[in-house]
Design a protein around this motif. Structure first.
Motif, PDB file in Angstrom:
ATOM      1  N   LEU A  80       0.825  -1.204   0.000  1.00  0.00           N
ATOM      2  CA  LEU A  80       0.000   0.000   0.000  1.00  0.00           C
ATOM      3  C   LEU A  80       0.861   1.257   0.000  1.00  0.00           C
ATOM      4  O   LEU A  80       0.589   2.222  -0.738  1.00  0.00           O
ATOM      5  N   ALA A  81       1.915   1.263   0.811  1.00  0.00           N
ATOM      6  CA  ALA A  81       2.794   2.433   0.878  1.00  0.00           C
ATOM      7  C   ALA A  81       3.471   2.681  -0.470  1.00  0.00           C
ATOM      8  O   ALA A  81       3.560   3.836  -0.928  1.00  0.00           O
ATOM      9  N   ALA A  82       3.936   1.607  -1.126  1.00  0.00           N
ATOM     10  CA  ALA A  82       4.607   1.767  -2.411  1.00  0.00           C
ATOM     11  C   ALA A  82       3.635   2.258  -3.474  1.00  0.00           C
ATOM     12  O   ALA A  82       3.975   3.106  -4.317  1.00  0.00           O
ATOM     13  N   SER A  83       2.403   1.742  -3.439  1.00  0.00           N
ATOM     14  CA  SER A  83       1.407   2.170  -4.421  1.00  0.00           C
ATOM     15  C   SER A  83       1.052   3.643  -4.242  1.00  0.00           C
ATOM     16  O   SER A  83       0.924   4.394  -5.225  1.00  0.00           O
ATOM     17  N   ARG A  84       0.888   4.078  -3.027  1.00  0.00           N
ATOM     18  CA  ARG A  84       0.573   5.492  -2.778  1.00  0.00           C
ATOM     19  C   ARG A  84       1.716   6.406  -3.211  1.00  0.00           C
ATOM     20  O   ARG A  84       1.492   7.495  -3.750  1.00  0.00           O
ATOM     21  N   LYS A  85       2.940   5.934  -2.965  1.00  0.00           N
ATOM     22  CA  LYS A  85       4.090   6.724  -3.395  1.00  0.00           C
ATOM     23  C   LYS A  85       4.137   6.824  -4.914  1.00  0.00           C
ATOM     24  O   LYS A  85       4.460   7.886  -5.472  1.00  0.00           O
ATOM     25  N   ALA A  86       3.793   5.724  -5.585  1.00  0.00           N
ATOM     26  CA  ALA A  86       3.765   5.754  -7.049  1.00  0.00           C
ATOM     27  C   ALA A  86       2.752   6.765  -7.553  1.00  0.00           C
ATOM     28  O   ALA A  86       3.018   7.526  -8.495  1.00  0.00           O
ATOM     29  N   ASP A  87       1.582   6.780  -6.916  1.00  0.00           N
ATOM     30  CA  ASP A  87       0.555   7.735  -7.340  1.00  0.00           C
ATOM     31  C   ASP A  87       1.008   9.176  -7.104  1.00  0.00           C
ATOM     32  O   ASP A  87       0.757  10.074  -7.928  1.00  0.00           O
ATOM     33  N   ALA A  91       1.672  11.854 -10.070  1.00  0.00           N
ATOM     34  CA  ALA A  91       0.957  13.133 -10.103  1.00  0.00           C
ATOM     35  C   ALA A  91       1.935  14.294 -10.289  1.00  0.00           C
ATOM     36  O   ALA A  91       1.570  15.349 -10.834  1.00  0.00           O
ATOM     37  N   GLY A  92       3.176  14.112  -9.876  1.00  0.00           N
ATOM     38  CA  GLY A  92       4.191  15.143 -10.045  1.00  0.00           C
ATOM     39  C   GLY A  92       4.846  15.118 -11.406  1.00  0.00           C
ATOM     40  O   GLY A  92       5.766  15.908 -11.670  1.00  0.00           O
ATOM     41  N   GLY A  93       4.434  14.185 -12.264  1.00  0.00           N
ATOM     42  CA  GLY A  93       4.943  14.145 -13.631  1.00  0.00           C
ATOM     43  C   GLY A  93       6.112  13.214 -13.865  1.00  0.00           C
ATOM     44  O   GLY A  93       6.650  13.181 -14.974  1.00  0.00           O
ATOM     45  N   ASP A  94       6.520  12.428 -12.870  1.00  0.00           N
ATOM     46  CA  ASP A  94       7.663  11.520 -13.033  1.00  0.00           C
ATOM     47  C   ASP A  94       7.133  10.089 -13.224  1.00  0.00           C
ATOM     48  O   ASP A  94       7.095   9.280 -12.298  1.00  0.00           O
ATOM     49  N   ALA A  95       6.742   9.804 -14.452  1.00  0.00           N
ATOM     50  CA  ALA A  95       6.157   8.492 -14.755  1.00  0.00           C
ATOM     51  C   ALA A  95       7.137   7.334 -14.554  1.00  0.00           C
ATOM     52  O   ALA A  95       6.751   6.287 -14.002  1.00  0.00           O
ATOM     53  N   PRO A  96       8.407   7.432 -14.992  1.00  0.00           N
ATOM     54  CA  PRO A  96       9.337   6.310 -14.786  1.00  0.00           C
ATOM     55  C   PRO A  96       9.524   5.964 -13.298  1.00  0.00           C
ATOM     56  O   PRO A  96       9.555   4.798 -12.918  1.00  0.00           O
ATOM     57  N   GLN A  97       9.669   7.010 -12.476  1.00  0.00           N
ATOM     58  CA  GLN A  97       9.836   6.750 -11.045  1.00  0.00           C
ATOM     59  C   GLN A  97       8.570   6.142 -10.447  1.00  0.00           C
ATOM     60  O   GLN A  97       8.628   5.269  -9.557  1.00  0.00           O
ATOM     61  N   PHE A 101       7.986   2.480  -8.275  1.00  0.00           N
ATOM     62  CA  PHE A 101       7.261   2.235  -7.028  1.00  0.00           C
ATOM     63  C   PHE A 101       6.126   1.228  -7.225  1.00  0.00           C
ATOM     64  O   PHE A 101       5.830   0.424  -6.337  1.00  0.00           O
ATOM     65  N   ASP A 102       5.485   1.259  -8.400  1.00  0.00           N
ATOM     66  CA  ASP A 102       4.444   0.261  -8.675  1.00  0.00           C
ATOM     67  C   ASP A 102       5.041  -1.148  -8.713  1.00  0.00           C
ATOM     68  O   ASP A 102       4.418  -2.117  -8.262  1.00  0.00           O
ATOM     69  N   ASN A 103       6.227  -1.263  -9.255  1.00  0.00           N
ATOM     70  CA  ASN A 103       6.890  -2.572  -9.285  1.00  0.00           C
ATOM     71  C   ASN A 103       7.214  -3.049  -7.866  1.00  0.00           C
ATOM     72  O   ASN A 103       7.131  -4.253  -7.556  1.00  0.00           O
ATOM     73  N   LEU A 104       7.612  -2.112  -7.009  1.00  0.00           N
ATOM     74  CA  LEU A 104       7.837  -2.481  -5.608  1.00  0.00           C
ATOM     75  C   LEU A 104       6.536  -2.970  -4.962  1.00  0.00           C
ATOM     76  O   LEU A 104       6.538  -3.930  -4.174  1.00  0.00           O
ATOM     77  N   VAL A 227      -1.833 -10.727  -8.274  1.00  0.00           N
ATOM     78  CA  VAL A 227      -1.010  -9.538  -8.030  1.00  0.00           C
ATOM     79  C   VAL A 227      -1.591  -8.333  -8.759  1.00  0.00           C
ATOM     80  O   VAL A 227      -1.741  -7.242  -8.184  1.00  0.00           O
ATOM     81  N   ASP A 228      -1.958  -8.507 -10.036  1.00  0.00           N
ATOM     82  CA  ASP A 228      -2.519  -7.395 -10.810  1.00  0.00           C
ATOM     83  C   ASP A 228      -3.846  -6.925 -10.210  1.00  0.00           C
ATOM     84  O   ASP A 228      -4.126  -5.732 -10.135  1.00  0.00           O
ATOM     85  N   ALA A 229      -4.656  -7.897  -9.760  1.00  0.00           N
ATOM     86  CA  ALA A 229      -5.953  -7.534  -9.178  1.00  0.00           C
ATOM     87  C   ALA A 229      -5.765  -6.741  -7.889  1.00  0.00           C
ATOM     88  O   ALA A 229      -6.464  -5.758  -7.625  1.00  0.00           O
ATOM     89  N   ARG A 230      -4.799  -7.181  -7.052  1.00  0.00           N
ATOM     90  CA  ARG A 230      -4.576  -6.477  -5.786  1.00  0.00           C
ATOM     91  C   ARG A 230      -4.014  -5.078  -6.030  1.00  0.00           C
ATOM     92  O   ARG A 230      -4.360  -4.125  -5.316  1.00  0.00           O
ATOM     93  N   LEU A 231      -3.129  -4.958  -7.012  1.00  0.00           N
ATOM     94  CA  LEU A 231      -2.580  -3.639  -7.311  1.00  0.00           C
ATOM     95  C   LEU A 231      -3.688  -2.712  -7.791  1.00  0.00           C
ATOM     96  O   LEU A 231      -3.741  -1.531  -7.418  1.00  0.00           O
ATOM     97  N   ALA A 232      -4.618  -3.246  -8.593  1.00  0.00           N
ATOM     98  CA  ALA A 232      -5.733  -2.432  -9.072  1.00  0.00           C
ATOM     99  C   ALA A 232      -6.590  -1.961  -7.908  1.00  0.00           C
ATOM    100  O   ALA A 232      -7.050  -0.813  -7.877  1.00  0.00           O
ATOM    101  N   ARG A 233      -6.805  -2.850  -6.916  1.00  0.00           N
ATOM    102  CA  ARG A 233      -7.604  -2.447  -5.767  1.00  0.00           C
ATOM    103  C   ARG A 233      -6.887  -1.380  -4.939  1.00  0.00           C
ATOM    104  O   ARG A 233      -7.522  -0.489  -4.370  1.00  0.00           O
ATOM    105  N   LEU A 234      -5.545  -1.505  -4.862  1.00  0.00           N
ATOM    106  CA  LEU A 234      -4.789  -0.467  -4.155  1.00  0.00           C
ATOM    107  C   LEU A 234      -4.959   0.890  -4.844  1.00  0.00           C
ATOM    108  O   LEU A 234      -5.084   1.925  -4.187  1.00  0.00           O
TER     109      LEU A 234
END
Length: 249
Positions: A80-87, A91-97, A101-104, A227-234
């Motif tokens: 959850l923490a990694a997913s929120r950080k990715a979002d 939102a700040g415009g750094d898609a690669p970064q 975090f999504d991979n984490l 894994v994909d389903a859980r990430l989508a729910r996050l």
């Protein structure tokens, strides 16, 4: 007693044995009582050790189960923490970064699923071990009660026999007898069951081994999908509740 008998089987047989009938029918009740007392004493010692060993194994399994459950919760929180950080980064415009975090988050979810599966797989084993311990304890209690009764009966018999021998001039030596082992029938029955189980295992093993590769592929696909389903729910803001949507082990 046969060597192939389990401790549980022997304690159950001795706990249920009709020792009163066996003693009453014996030519030499005192000798029969002495033999039964030795049998009960030996099996009580062995069963005590079996209870201690089985209980120790059970406690280890329970500790591992608790560790796996806690690990699943921790990996869910990290996902959850990694997913929120990715979002936040996205939102700040750094898609690669953000993708990093999504991979984490995906890695954390994979480990959460593994921990959940291990905890789930251990639950029926823990239940079975618990039942074995309880049955052994019940049989031990019954055997100890029987042993106390046998010792009391032997003492009473000896107290009566001594003055009777003096009055009647009975010789000390009496005819010996061969005491039937009260566990023989159970031993033969258990041996038959063991042979049938071994035969069934032998027939099933080739088929199981030929399917292993196919089921491993299915497991991998299922895990990736989970894994994909859980990430989508996050991403949708759902908390990563441990145990929710566990993948099949």
């Amino acid at each position: 007693m046969t060597g192939k008998q389990t401790v549980l089987g022997r304690t159950l047989q001795l706990a249920r044995a009709d020792v009163d009938a066996l003693v009453d029918q014996a030519e030499d009740p005192q000798k029969t009582l002495d033999q039964l007392i030795r049998d009960y004493s030996n099996n009580i010692r062995e069963a005590d050790l079996a209870v201690a060993t089985t209980l120790g194994n059970l406690r280890l399994m329970e500790a591992d189960h608790k560790e796996d459950t806690c690990a699943a919760d921790e990996w869910g929180a990290q996902a959850l923490a990694a997913s929120r950080k990715a979002d936040e980064v996205r939102a700040g415009g750094d898609a690669p970064q953000a993708e990093t975090f999504d991979n984490l988050a995906r890695t954390a979810l994979e480990r959460q699923i593994t921990s959940e599966n291990e905890a789930t797989a251990a639950e029926p084993l823990i239940a079975a071990q618990t039942e074995v311990v309880e049955r052994l304890k019940r049989n031990l209690d019954a055997m100890r009660e029987r042993l106390t009764g046998l010792e009391s009966r032997r003492d009473r018999l000896m107290a009566r026999a001594r003055p009777a021998e003096v009055r009647n001039g009975m010789p000390d030596a009496v005819a010996s007898m061969d005491v039937t082992d009260p566990t023989a029938d159970v031993g033969r029955f258990e041996a038959k069951i063991r042979r049938e189980e071994a035969r069934a295992t032998g027939r099933a093993e080739p088929a199981d081994s030929s399917l292993d590769g196919q089921f491993e592929q299915l497991d991998d696909l299922g895990k990736r999908a989970e894994v994909d389903a859980r990430l989508a729910r996050l991403k949708d803001g759902e908390p990563p509740a441990a145990g929710d949507g566990r993948a099949a082990a």
